[in-house]
Motif scaffolding. Structure first.
Motif, short mmCIF file in Angstrom:
data_model
loop_
_atom_site.label_atom_id
_atom_site.label_comp_id
_atom_site.label_asym_id
_atom_site.label_seq_id
_atom_site.Cartn_x
_atom_site.Cartn_y
_atom_site.Cartn_z
N UNK A 90 0.89 -1.03 -0.12
CA UNK A 90 0.00 0.11 0.04
C UNK A 90 0.85 1.30 -0.05
N UNK A 91 1.88 1.32 0.73
CA UNK A 91 2.79 2.41 0.87
C UNK A 91 3.53 2.64 -0.52
N UNK A 92 3.97 1.41 -1.19
CA UNK A 92 4.54 1.56 -2.44
C UNK A 92 3.64 2.23 -3.37
N UNK A 93 2.27 1.68 -3.62
CA UNK A 93 1.22 1.94 -4.40
C UNK A 93 1.15 3.40 -4.31
N UNK A 94 0.75 3.96 -2.89
CA UNK A 94 0.46 5.43 -2.79
C UNK A 94 1.62 6.31 -3.20
N UNK A 95 2.93 5.66 -2.98
CA UNK A 95 4.16 6.55 -3.51
C UNK A 95 4.24 6.72 -5.23
N UNK A 96 3.82 5.55 -5.70
CA UNK A 96 3.96 5.72 -7.10
C UNK A 96 2.69 6.36 -7.74
N UNK A 113 -11.08 5.21 -5.23
CA UNK A 113 -10.27 3.96 -4.89
C UNK A 113 -8.94 4.05 -5.52
N UNK A 114 -8.01 4.06 -4.67
CA UNK A 114 -6.84 4.46 -5.11
C UNK A 114 -6.50 6.02 -5.68
N UNK A 115 -7.23 6.66 -5.25
CA UNK A 115 -7.06 8.02 -5.76
C UNK A 115 -8.06 8.23 -7.09
N UNK A 116 -8.80 7.02 -7.61
CA UNK A 116 -9.50 7.31 -8.71
C UNK A 116 -11.05 7.35 -8.30
N UNK A 117 -11.61 8.02 -9.21
CA UNK A 117 -13.32 8.38 -8.90
C UNK A 117 -13.86 7.24 -9.86
N UNK A 118 -14.56 6.51 -9.26
CA UNK A 118 -15.32 5.37 -9.73
C UNK A 118 -16.68 5.40 -9.70
N UNK A 119 -17.37 5.30 -10.60
CA UNK A 119 -19.05 5.37 -10.85
C UNK A 119 -19.39 4.22 -10.40
N UNK A 120 -20.53 4.21 -9.62
CA UNK A 120 -20.96 3.00 -9.07
C UNK A 120 -22.45 2.65 -9.78
N UNK A 121 -22.45 1.55 -10.82
CA UNK A 121 -23.58 1.20 -11.50
C UNK A 121 -24.05 -0.23 -11.03
N UNK A 122 -23.21 -1.02 -10.35
CA UNK A 122 -23.32 -2.09 -10.07
C UNK A 122 -24.17 -2.06 -9.07
N UNK A 136 -1.03 11.65 1.83
CA UNK A 136 -0.47 12.93 2.34
C UNK A 136 0.94 12.83 2.94
N UNK A 137 1.51 11.84 2.85
CA UNK A 137 2.79 11.62 3.66
C UNK A 137 3.79 11.41 2.50
N UNK A 138 4.98 12.13 2.42
CA UNK A 138 6.05 11.78 1.41
C UNK A 138 7.29 11.72 1.84
N UNK A 139 7.61 10.38 1.72
CA UNK A 139 7.09 9.18 1.20
C UNK A 139 6.35 8.55 2.25
N UNK A 140 5.22 7.80 1.83
CA UNK A 140 4.46 7.12 2.48
C UNK A 140 4.98 5.93 3.01
N UNK A 141 5.07 5.50 4.32
CA UNK A 141 5.92 4.65 4.92
C UNK A 141 4.88 3.48 5.34
N UNK A 142 5.54 2.15 5.43
CA UNK A 142 4.72 1.12 5.92
C UNK A 142 4.39 1.23 7.51
N UNK A 143 3.37 0.76 8.07
CA UNK A 143 3.39 0.86 9.49
C UNK A 143 4.42 -0.02 9.95
#
Ligand SMILES: [Zn+2]
Length: 458
Positions: free
Chosen positions: A108-114, A384-393, A119-126
């Motif tokens: 998750x930290x890696x993905x957030x950094x990518x 989700x992961x910073x993307x705005x997803x429309x809910x139609x399901x 809001x943390x730079x770089x994001x660190x794992x707990x």
């Protein structure tokens, strides 16, 4: 002199940690991670032992991360090196769950950094997988029903019926008998034995996740509820996504799908178990015979595999998981985490939520601030992961599927215990207040409702 310090899991349903101190000794009951919205997750970065010091021993009620997920940090960051006692099945589960949790934190930290959305730079794992692996040698598997010596006195584990290995822990210390409920399971649910009542507790600390709520839906039992969501996708190319906790709900779902297929109520369609942890846990559920209820035992003795629907596929690698994106239904994807906060489920939601032929069915409690809660509350867009997803399901909840006792079941459990004093923990305020009212009215017991940081003198 005995006291209990509520380091977490008091007025929240995650972060369970209770420090018992008695005549200079100390034992920590559970060592959970806070999960849910950002405000809760931030609490994981505070040092809970700053004022109180490290415990001499740790007892674990059950393997769920909200009761154990802080262990790697306790060892990796705080340098705790004492014993960690849990039932044999719990230690088995933790041997895969804690490293998995470490990996998820790192990924998750890696993905957030990518993606640059933290809001943390770089994001660190707990904590890391290595921290989790360092915690495992401290674990000692114990049996149910035997009194064990611990620094504050002695302790005993009893069946809680919540997930594999789950226990209530009773402590005898300084003339007091204190029972920690852990999470209370349910009666008459497939696979596991029923909860045992706590015996002769002077003081009972009881979870209140489902205070004020009932699982009873008069229109449907758990099998019928599952069959109805299958009806929505069978014969279409829709995909049913079930975000499920890998431990417990996943196995109940597999058991019920297999049962529905065998009875002919639903057709056999491909079921993908897309969670390495759930795959490992399912194997452990099958192996720990001491925890099985009579029906499960009978099925196994007859040579059947109670946790295997006909077209069950295990998805181990990330590559295999990604391939599911290109498949058309009807099919089922069972994946973790149960509240869609982490793991592979957010990826499946991102892929399937925008299309009306798909169905997302949540099982179990959805904490405030989680994607699960937002979707069930009717959100038509979700991030989700910073993307705005429309809910139609379609989005639905399988209310009957809960690993937690509901209010009536909690009251039933306490009625058998007859404690002198009750403390309500592991609940949001609404649930705790509702349950406190029931205890007042039915047992004349005035429940104590601590907040995080409070100290109770016993
Ligand atoms: Zn639990």
């Amino acid at each position: 002199m005995t006291s209990i310090t509520f380091l977490g899991g008091a007025d929240t349903v995650t972060g369970s940690r209770f420090l018992v101190r008695s005549n200079g000794n100390s034992t920590l009951i559970d060592c959970g991670m806070f999960q849910g919205g950002r405000g809760l997750r931030r609490l994981n970065w505070d040092d809970p032992f700053d004022d109180v010091g490290l415990p001499e021993s740790v007892l674990i009620t059950h393997a769920h991360i909200d009761h154990t997920g802080y262990l790697p940090r306790l060892v990796g960051t705080h340098r705790y090196d004492g014993p960690i006692l849990a039932t044999t099945a719990t230690t088995d589960l933790l041997s895969v769950m804690l490293p998995d949790s470490g990996r998820i934190n790192e990924e998750d930290a890696e993905y957030a950094n990518k993606k640059g959305y933290s809001s943390h730079h770089p994001a660190l794992p707990l904590y890391t997988e290595a921290d989790a692996l360092a915690a495992l040698p401290l674990m000692q598997g114990v049996g149910y029903h035997e009194w064990l010596d611990v620094p504050v006195g002695r302790a005993r584990f009893s069946f809680a019926g919540h997930i594999l290995g789950s226990a209530h822990i009773t402590l005898e210390t300084d003339g007091h008998r204190i029972t920690f409920s852990g999470d209370v399971g349910r009666w008459d649910i497939p696979v596991l034995r029923d909860p045992e009542p706590p015996q002769d507790a002077d003081l009972l600390l009881i979870e209140s996740t489902y205070g004020g709520r009932s699982h009873q839906d008069p229109s449907a039992d758990a099998n019928e509820m599952m069959a109805r969501v299958f009806d929505k996708i069978s014969g279409t190319d829709g995909v049913l996504v079930i975000p499920a906790f890998s431990i417990g709900r996943t196995q109940e779902i597999l058991y019920r799908i297999r049962e529905l297929e065998e009875s002919g109520r639903i057709p056999s369609i491909p079921v993908y178990l897309d969670s390495p942890l759930a795959i490992d846990a399912t194997e452990m559920y099958a192996r720990h015979h001491e925890e099985h209820d009579l029906e499960m035992k009978a099925l196994e003795q007859s040579g059947s595999s109670p946790l295997r629907p006909r077209q069950l596929h295990f998805t181990h690698s990330v590559e295999e998981s990604k391939k599911l994106n290109s498949l058309r239904g009807p099919m089922v994807i069972i994946s973790a985490s149960g509240m869609a906060t982490a793991g592979r489920v957010p990826h499946h939601l991102k892929r399937r939520l925008p299309y009306p032929e798909n169905v997302v069915a949540f099982v179990g409690y959805q904490a405030e601030g989680t994607p699960g809660r937002k979707l069930l509350d009717g959100a038509d867009r979700i991030r989700i992961h910073g993307d705005d997803i429309q809910v139609r399901a379609g989005v639905t909840r399988l209310e009957a599927y809960s690993a937690h006792a509901d209010e009536d079941e909690l009251v039933r459990w306490v009625a058998e215990a007859k404690p002198k004093q009750v403390v309500l923990i592991h609940g949001e305020d609404e649930g705790r207040n509702a349950l406190a009212k029931r205890f007042r009215e039915e047992f004349g017991l005035e429940a104590h409702l601590p907040k995080r940081g409070d100290v109770l003198q016993v």
